[in-house]
Design an enzyme around this catalytic site. Structure first.
Site, PDB file in Angstrom:
ATOM      1  N   ASP A  44       2.992  19.910 -20.697  1.00 51.12           N
ATOM      2  CA  ASP A  44       2.234  18.687 -20.951  1.00 51.12           C
ATOM      3  C   ASP A  44       3.196  17.820 -21.760  1.00 51.12           C
ATOM      4  OD1 ASP A  44       0.757  16.632 -21.951  1.00 51.12           O
ATOM      5  OD2 ASP A  44      -1.023  17.838 -22.384  1.00 51.12           O
TER       6      ASP A  44
ATOM      7  N   PHE B 253     -17.539  14.848 -26.904  1.00 48.72           N
ATOM      8  CA  PHE B 253     -17.142  13.938 -27.975  1.00 48.72           C
ATOM      9  C   PHE B 253     -17.122  12.475 -27.540  1.00 48.72           C
ATOM     10  CE2 PHE B 253     -12.880  13.351 -26.291  1.00 48.72           C
ATOM     11  CZ  PHE B 253     -12.709  14.507 -25.540  1.00 48.72           C
TER      12      PHE B 253
ATOM     13  N   ARG C 145     -11.541  15.096 -34.463  1.00 49.28           N
ATOM     14  CA  ARG C 145     -10.870  16.160 -33.695  1.00 49.28           C
ATOM     15  C   ARG C 145     -11.249  17.474 -34.376  1.00 49.28           C
ATOM     16  NH1 ARG C 145      -8.689  14.207 -28.711  1.00 49.28           N
ATOM     17  NH2 ARG C 145     -10.918  14.466 -28.621  1.00 49.28           N
TER      18      ARG C 145
ATOM     19  N   TYR D 250       0.836  -1.211   0.000  1.00 53.17           N
ATOM     20  CA  TYR D 250       0.000   0.000   0.000  1.00 53.17           C
ATOM     21  C   TYR D 250       0.867   1.256   0.000  1.00 53.17           C
ATOM     22  CZ  TYR D 250      -3.841   3.149   0.927  1.00 53.17           C
ATOM     23  OH  TYR D 250      -4.760   4.157   0.817  1.00 53.17           O
TER      24      TYR D 250
ATOM     25  N   LYS E 153       0.973   7.296 -23.502  1.00 53.50           N
ATOM     26  CA  LYS E 153       1.468   7.625 -24.851  1.00 53.50           C
ATOM     27  C   LYS E 153       2.951   7.243 -24.949  1.00 53.50           C
ATOM     28  CE  LYS E 153      -2.417  10.208 -24.616  1.00 53.50           C
ATOM     29  NZ  LYS E 153      -3.241  10.270 -23.406  1.00 53.50           N
TER      30      LYS E 153
ATOM     31  N   PHE F 236      -5.835  21.287 -25.155  1.00 59.23           N
ATOM     32  CA  PHE F 236      -6.196  19.872 -25.240  1.00 59.23           C
ATOM     33  C   PHE F 236      -7.465  19.689 -24.410  1.00 59.23           C
ATOM     34  CE2 PHE F 236      -6.407  15.435 -24.089  1.00 59.23           C
ATOM     35  CZ  PHE F 236      -6.509  14.913 -25.366  1.00 59.23           C
ATOM     36  N   THR F 237      -8.325  18.766 -24.841  1.00 61.37           N
ATOM     37  CA  THR F 237      -9.673  18.634 -24.267  1.00 61.37           C
ATOM     38  C   THR F 237      -9.662  18.518 -22.738  1.00 61.37           C
ATOM     39  OG1 THR F 237      -9.527  16.275 -24.729  1.00 61.37           O
ATOM     40  CG2 THR F 237     -10.662  17.612 -26.357  1.00 61.37           C
TER      41      THR F 237
END
Ligand code: PLI
Length: 463
Positions: free
Chosen positions: A215, A448, A382, A72, A258, A124-125
Site C-alpha cells: 500500500d 465511521f 481514528r 475514451y 495523498k 487500514f479501514t
C-alpha cells in the site's frame, strides 16, 4: 543557531476561509450528529480531517490539466502516467483507478479466495474491508511497538517477522495470497517501515512463495524517514530510496490523493503480467477502460506530474517538518500524542487525554467534536469507531484510540498550525469537562463515515 526554513513554494492563488462563532459551531456539530465527517466544509475553519485529496496542486500540475486528452481509449495522459509510475515506482504494468480503494477492490477480488489469510502491518479501514469482502481474514503482523503510542521506535511500521512466520507455519503459504505492506502505516500514526525490514520481509516471502502487495499511498514520506533515520541513507535522494523500497515488492495499490498531490485518482501497479491481465478484465466492469480507470485524462496528467514532484527532497523535508512543527508544540505543552511524530498527521492519544471516558463511549470521537466546537478545527477519529466490529459483531476496541490532525499538503501555513496548537492546548487544560458519546446510528460497514452520536450527560464542549 538553527537556521529556519520556509516553504519551498510561493502562493499564487488563495481561497478564503470563514471564522465561525461558537453558537454557529454548536448548531453545526449537532446537525452533523457529532461526527466530523458529516460537517459541511463551509462550517470548518481549518480542515485537518484528512490529507486525502486535499493537496494544493502546483502551477505545473494545473498546466497539465489543460493538456487533458479526453479520449475514451489510449489517452496520451495515460501514457504519461504509465511513464511516471515506471520511472518513480519501478512497476511495469499500471491500471488507473478512481482512487485507492478502487485498486484495493480489484486486487482483493483477483487474489483472495474465501478462507484465505491476509497478513498486514496494521489494518487500514478500506483495505481490510475489501480483503474481508473477498472472503479473507486480516492478520496483524506489525511489531508490538506500533500499538504503544509513547514508544519511540524509529520504524514503528515494521513487520514482525516472527508473527509472519508463525502465521505461515500455522495456515500454510498457499492460504496467503499476499502480504499487505503499508508504507507509511496510517493507523499507527503515519509511522515508517525501514529499508532493512523490507529487505528481510522480502527475502522471507520470496523463500515461502508469498507475494508482497504494497500500500504505497504515502511511500515518498516513508522514503524521507529512511533518509533521515536509517544508517547509511542520509546522502541518498528520496527518489532512489523509494525505488529500492518498492523493488522488494511485487506490486502496489495507490491512492493518488495523498503523496502524488492530486485531488482525485489512484492506480494498481504490478510486476506480474498475469495479475495485470486479470485486472484489465475487472477494471472495465467497475472503473472504466484500462487506460483511464474512472479518471479524466486531465486527472491522469495531474497525477503523473504530482508523482514526479512528490519525491523532491526539499519538498519532503518541508512537508514532514510542518507536521513536526505542530506536534512539537503539543509535546512541549504536555499533550499526549503518538510518538515519534508521523509523516502526514499528528495523532492525539485520546485515551491518555481523556482517561475518564471509557472506550465504549468513544473518547476520540468526543475529542474531535470538542475541538471543532472550540475553534472550528476539523479532525478525524481514528479509534474504536473507525475500527468497527469483528465478523462476530463485537467491537474491536483497538489499543490506539486517537484523534488525527491530518495536514493537507502545501495548503496551510505554520500560522494555521499555531491556531490548531492553541486550541488543542486549551482543551487539554479543560479536559475533565469533556464528556463521552452514545452512538445513535450505526451503518453496517465503514461506520465511521456516517455514524451519528449524541453527547452523554448533555454536555460536550469544554466550556
Ligand atoms: O481514499 P482512497 O480510496 O484513495 O485510498 C484508500 C487508502 C488506502 N490506504 C491508506 C493507507 C489510506 O490512508 C487510504 C485512504 N486514506 C484516507 C482517506 C485517510 O483519510 O487517511
Amino acid at each position: 543557531m538553527q537556521r529556519r526554513q520556509a516553504e519551498p513554494y510561493k502562493i499564487k492563488v488563495v481561497e478564503p476561509i470563514a471564522v465561525t462563532t461558537p453558537q454557529h459551531r454548536l448548531r453545526a456539530i449537532a446537525e452533523a450528529g457529532y461526527n466530523s465527517f458529516l460537517l459541511r466544509s463551509e462550517d470548518v475553519y481549518i480542515d485537518l480531517l484528512t490529507d486525502s485529496g486535499t493537496s494544493a496542486m502546483s502551477d505545473n500540475q494545473w498546466a497539465g490539466m489543460m493538456l487533458g486528452d479526453e479520449a475514451y481509449a489510449g489517452s496520451r495522459n495515460f501514457y504519461a502516467l504509465q511513464e511516471a509510475v515506471r520511472d518513480i515506482y519501478g512497476y511495469p504494468h499500471v491500471i488507473p483507478t478512481h482512487q485507492g480503494r478502487g485498486a484495493e477492490h480489484i486486487i482483493s477480488q483477483i487474489l483472495i479466495r474465501p478462507g484465505d489469510y491476509v497478513p498486514g502491518n496494521m489494518y487500514f479501514t478500506t483495505t481490510r474491508a475489501h480483503q474481508e469482502r473477498a472472503g479473507g481474514t486480516f492478520v496483524d503482523v506489525v511489531i508490538p511497538e506500533a500499538h504503544d503510542p509513547q514508544n519511540r521506535h524509529p520504524f514503528k511500521g515494521n513487520v514482525h517477522l516472527g508473527k509472519l512466520r508463525e502465521l505461515v507455519d500455522r495456515v500454510g503459504a498457499d492460504r496467503i495470497p499476499y502480504l499487505s505492506l503499508a508504507v507509511t502505516v496510517n493507523m499507527a500514526g503515519g509511522q515508517p517501515v525501514s529499508l532493512d525490514n523490507m529487505r528481510q520481509v522480502s527475502a522471507f516471502c520470496r523463500e515461502r512463495g508469498i507475494r508482497i502487495m504494497c500500500d504505497a499511498t504515502r511511500c515518498a514520506e516513508n522514503a524521507y524517514f529512511i533518509k533521515e533515520r536509517e544508517a547509511g541513507q542520509a546522502d541518498r535522494p528520496c527518489r532512489d530510496i523509494l525505488k529500492e523500497m518498492l523493488s522488494y515488492t511485487d506490486g502496489c495499490t495507490m491512492s493518488g490523493k495523498k503523496d502524488p498531490l492530486v485531488n482525485i485518482g489512484g492506480f494498481l501497479a504490478t510486476r506480474e503480467f498475469d495479475v495485470y491481465q486479470k485486472a484489465t478484465q475487472l477494471v472495465v466492469l467497475f472503473e472504466g477502460m484500462p487506460s483511464y480507470g474512472g479518471l479524466a485524462g486531465r486527472d491522469m496528467e495531474a497525477m503523473a506530474r504530482g508523482i514526479r514532484e512528490m519525491v523532491d527532497d526539499d519538498y519532503l523535508a518541508w512537508r514532514i517538518g510542518q507536521v513536526r512543527y505542530l506536534g512539537q508544540q503539543l509535546l512541549e505543552a504536555g499533550v499526549p500524542i503518538v510518538e515519534p511524530i508521523g509523516g502526514h498527521a499528528v495523532y492525539l492519544d485520546a485515551r491518555s487525554f481523556l482517561p475518564h471516558i471509557e472506550q465504549a463511549q468513544y473518547p476520540a470521537q468526543a475529542l474531535a467534536a470538542a475541538l471543532y466546537l472550540d475553534s472550528g478545527v476539523r479532525a478525524m477519529e481514528r479509534g474504536n469507531v473507525s475500527a468497527g466490529r469483528r465478523p462476530d459483531g463485537s467491537e474491536y476496541f483497538p489499543r490506539l484510540e486517537m484523534v488525527r490532525l491530518t495536514i493537507p499538503r502545501r495548503v496551510y501555513t505554520d500560522r494555521h498550525m499555531d491556531v490548531v496548537a492553541d486550541s488543542v492546548m486549551t482543551l487539554h487544560r479543560r479536559r475533565d469537562r469533556i464528556q463521552g458519546l452514545n452512538m445513535i446510528y450505526e451503518p453496517p460497514t465503514l461506520r465511521f463515515f456516517t455514524a451519528r452520536f449524541e453527547p452523554l450527560g448533555g454536555m460536550l464542549a469544554a466550556d
